[in-house]
Design a protein around this motif. Sequence first.
Motif, PDB file in Angstrom:
ATOM      1  N   VAL A 194      80.856   5.922  59.785  1.00 15.23           N
ATOM      2  CA  VAL A 194      79.740   6.682  60.349  1.00 15.23           C
ATOM      3  C   VAL A 194      78.966   7.341  59.216  1.00 15.23           C
ATOM      4  O   VAL A 194      79.551   8.002  58.352  1.00 15.23           O
ATOM      5  CB  VAL A 194      80.229   7.769  61.331  1.00 15.23           C
ATOM      6  CG1 VAL A 194      79.043   8.495  61.956  1.00 15.23           C
ATOM      7  CG2 VAL A 194      81.110   7.172  62.407  1.00 15.23           C
ATOM      8  N   ARG A 195      77.654   7.159  59.228  1.00 17.58           N
ATOM      9  CA  ARG A 195      76.810   7.781  58.218  1.00 17.58           C
ATOM     10  C   ARG A 195      75.665   8.527  58.905  1.00 17.58           C
ATOM     11  O   ARG A 195      75.011   7.996  59.806  1.00 17.58           O
ATOM     12  CB  ARG A 195      76.222   6.734  57.277  1.00 17.58           C
ATOM     13  CG  ARG A 195      75.324   7.328  56.181  1.00 17.58           C
ATOM     14  CD  ARG A 195      74.543   6.239  55.471  1.00 17.58           C
ATOM     15  NE  ARG A 195      75.417   5.291  54.835  1.00 17.58           N
ATOM     16  CZ  ARG A 195      75.953   5.450  53.624  1.00 17.58           C
ATOM     17  NH1 ARG A 195      75.691   6.544  52.948  1.00 17.58           N
ATOM     18  NH2 ARG A 195      76.735   4.529  53.111  1.00 17.58           N
ATOM     19  N   GLY A 196      75.445   9.754  58.480  1.00 21.65           N
ATOM     20  CA  GLY A 196      74.333  10.535  58.975  1.00 21.65           C
ATOM     21  C   GLY A 196      73.397  10.903  57.835  1.00 21.65           C
ATOM     22  O   GLY A 196      73.848  11.264  56.741  1.00 21.65           O
ATOM     23  N   GLU A 197      72.101  10.814  58.081  1.00 19.03           N
ATOM     24  CA  GLU A 197      71.096  11.175  57.095  1.00 19.03           C
ATOM     25  C   GLU A 197      70.051  12.080  57.739  1.00 19.03           C
ATOM     26  O   GLU A 197      69.653  11.859  58.880  1.00 19.03           O
ATOM     27  CB  GLU A 197      70.418   9.930  56.526  1.00 19.03           C
ATOM     28  CG  GLU A 197      71.358   9.018  55.757  1.00 19.03           C
ATOM     29  CD  GLU A 197      70.651   7.773  55.242  1.00 19.03           C
ATOM     30  OE1 GLU A 197      69.494   7.541  55.664  1.00 19.03           O
ATOM     31  OE2 GLU A 197      71.241   7.048  54.418  1.00 19.03           O
ATOM     32  N   SER A 198      69.619  13.094  56.990  1.00 20.28           N
ATOM     33  CA  SER A 198      68.639  14.041  57.513  1.00 20.28           C
ATOM     34  C   SER A 198      67.692  14.456  56.396  1.00 20.28           C
ATOM     35  O   SER A 198      68.068  14.472  55.217  1.00 20.28           O
ATOM     36  CB  SER A 198      69.341  15.271  58.092  1.00 20.28           C
ATOM     37  OG  SER A 198      68.407  16.238  58.515  1.00 20.28           O
ATOM     38  N   GLU A 199      66.480  14.790  56.764  1.00 21.06           N
ATOM     39  CA  GLU A 199      65.518  15.257  55.770  1.00 21.06           C
ATOM     40  C   GLU A 199      65.845  16.671  55.298  1.00 21.06           C
ATOM     41  O   GLU A 199      65.424  17.082  54.211  1.00 21.06           O
ATOM     42  CB  GLU A 199      64.104  15.219  56.352  1.00 21.06           C
ATOM     43  CG  GLU A 199      63.588  13.817  56.637  1.00 21.06           C
ATOM     44  CD  GLU A 199      62.165  13.811  57.168  1.00 21.06           C
ATOM     45  OE1 GLU A 199      61.580  14.916  57.275  1.00 21.06           O
ATOM     46  OE2 GLU A 199      61.641  12.725  57.475  1.00 21.06           O
ATOM     47  N   ASP A 200      66.611  17.413  56.102  1.00 18.36           N
ATOM     48  CA  ASP A 200      66.953  18.793  55.769  1.00 18.36           C
ATOM     49  C   ASP A 200      68.449  18.937  55.524  1.00 18.36           C
ATOM     50  O   ASP A 200      69.250  18.076  55.901  1.00 18.36           O
ATOM     51  CB  ASP A 200      66.529  19.726  56.911  1.00 18.36           C
ATOM     52  CG  ASP A 200      65.042  19.624  57.226  1.00 18.36           C
ATOM     53  OD1 ASP A 200      64.242  19.594  56.268  1.00 18.36           O
ATOM     54  OD2 ASP A 200      64.695  19.543  58.424  1.00 18.36           O
ATOM     55  N   ARG A 220      79.012  10.827  55.050  1.00 17.41           N
ATOM     56  CA  ARG A 220      79.628   9.567  55.447  1.00 17.41           C
ATOM     57  C   ARG A 220      81.109   9.808  55.762  1.00 17.41           C
ATOM     58  O   ARG A 220      81.814  10.466  55.013  1.00 17.41           O
ATOM     59  CB  ARG A 220      79.473   8.538  54.329  1.00 17.41           C
ATOM     60  CG  ARG A 220      80.027   7.154  54.648  1.00 17.41           C
ATOM     61  CD  ARG A 220      81.393   6.970  53.985  1.00 17.41           C
ATOM     62  NE  ARG A 220      81.301   7.204  52.574  1.00 17.41           N
ATOM     63  CZ  ARG A 220      82.267   7.805  51.873  1.00 17.41           C
ATOM     64  NH1 ARG A 220      83.347   8.252  52.478  1.00 17.41           N
ATOM     65  NH2 ARG A 220      82.147   7.978  50.561  1.00 17.41           N
ATOM     66  N   PHE A 221      81.553   9.285  56.909  1.00 15.39           N
ATOM     67  CA  PHE A 221      82.944   9.400  57.329  1.00 15.39           C
ATOM     68  C   PHE A 221      83.499   7.985  57.537  1.00 15.39           C
ATOM     69  O   PHE A 221      82.894   7.179  58.245  1.00 15.39           O
ATOM     70  CB  PHE A 221      83.069  10.180  58.641  1.00 15.39           C
ATOM     71  CG  PHE A 221      82.528  11.583  58.593  1.00 15.39           C
ATOM     72  CD1 PHE A 221      83.357  12.658  58.336  1.00 15.39           C
ATOM     73  CD2 PHE A 221      81.180  11.822  58.822  1.00 15.39           C
ATOM     74  CE1 PHE A 221      82.859  13.958  58.304  1.00 15.39           C
ATOM     75  CE2 PHE A 221      80.659  13.106  58.787  1.00 15.39           C
ATOM     76  CZ  PHE A 221      81.498  14.181  58.535  1.00 15.39           C
ATOM     77  N   VAL A 222      84.641   7.703  56.933  1.00 17.87           N
ATOM     78  CA  VAL A 222      85.321   6.422  57.133  1.00 17.87           C
ATOM     79  C   VAL A 222      86.691   6.722  57.727  1.00 17.87           C
ATOM     80  O   VAL A 222      87.522   7.380  57.090  1.00 17.87           O
ATOM     81  CB  VAL A 222      85.470   5.645  55.809  1.00 17.87           C
ATOM     82  CG1 VAL A 222      86.205   4.325  56.052  1.00 17.87           C
ATOM     83  CG2 VAL A 222      84.106   5.380  55.189  1.00 17.87           C
ATOM     84  N   SER A 223      86.918   6.265  58.952  1.00 14.64           N
ATOM     85  CA  SER A 223      88.160   6.588  59.666  1.00 14.64           C
ATOM     86  C   SER A 223      88.913   5.317  60.030  1.00 14.64           C
ATOM     87  O   SER A 223      88.309   4.306  60.398  1.00 14.64           O
ATOM     88  CB  SER A 223      87.857   7.392  60.931  1.00 14.64           C
ATOM     89  OG  SER A 223      87.127   8.572  60.635  1.00 14.64           O
TER      90      SER A 223
END
Length: 267
Positions: free
Chosen positions: A74-80, A187-190
């Motif tokens: 799971v990967r998350g990206e944000s401008e803030d 980023r989370f790798v489970s």
Amino acid sequence: IAHNTLVLNESTQFSADWRRAQKFWPSQTYFQAGDNLNVVSADLHDAYEAAAIKRTVIQLKTNALAKPILVDIVRGESEDQTVFDLPFHFSGQVVDFNGKLSSKVTERKPFGNANGYQHLWLEAFGELENGDGSITFLNNNRFYTLRSLSPQKSKANFVRTGANDPDFNLRSVQAIVFRAPKAKEARFVSILEPHGVYDPAAEFTAGSESQLTDVSYQEVNDYELVSLTTRSGESIRIAISNDPAKDKNHELMHDGEIYSWSGFIKV
């Protein structure tokens, strides 16, 4: 927070507006189904403002392990600058945790103030060494180990429903929430691994420990490599190109080894 999905800044996707949510859906980038390998990968760009979530889930059956495992990236990206939470809700008895826990044995406080967080008791939290967290629990006479590689300085939070519920309307459900420190990307790798058996009648336990001794993740250019090592010394490598084109060739070099394949994934 009620689902095993990435949460940004303790807020609900689509601001809890279900009518707006019906107008959007994830974009599936890859799907594969088979006897030994099942893969799905998708992107979501509309759940949070100025943010995107990418998730790849792999179910793998291999002779190196007794049971099929689940690999979740799971990967998350944000401008803030954003707080990223990845919850894992489970049922069963906690058997082991690989970090040092600070438990709330005399008092408990809600995990947050809104969006479902106010209904979670924070029962304990633990620092993750190098972002590596592992929990083993027993459910229905079988052991499960969740191994999660999280960003540096992440914490594992053990929570349970029941806070701010004076009339006892909530059933008791426990979860572990991996929280990354504020950043523009996480980023989370489970790895979820079933193993072993417990027989209460015969008072017999076997295979209560995870068969995976090492889990690592590398990102090289646009490629991803998940490496697993078993107690018997066998190695499992999962190479991901993130390119759904079946006939396109890919090559990745890591630690002096060259991995070549065509398509989205190679095991």
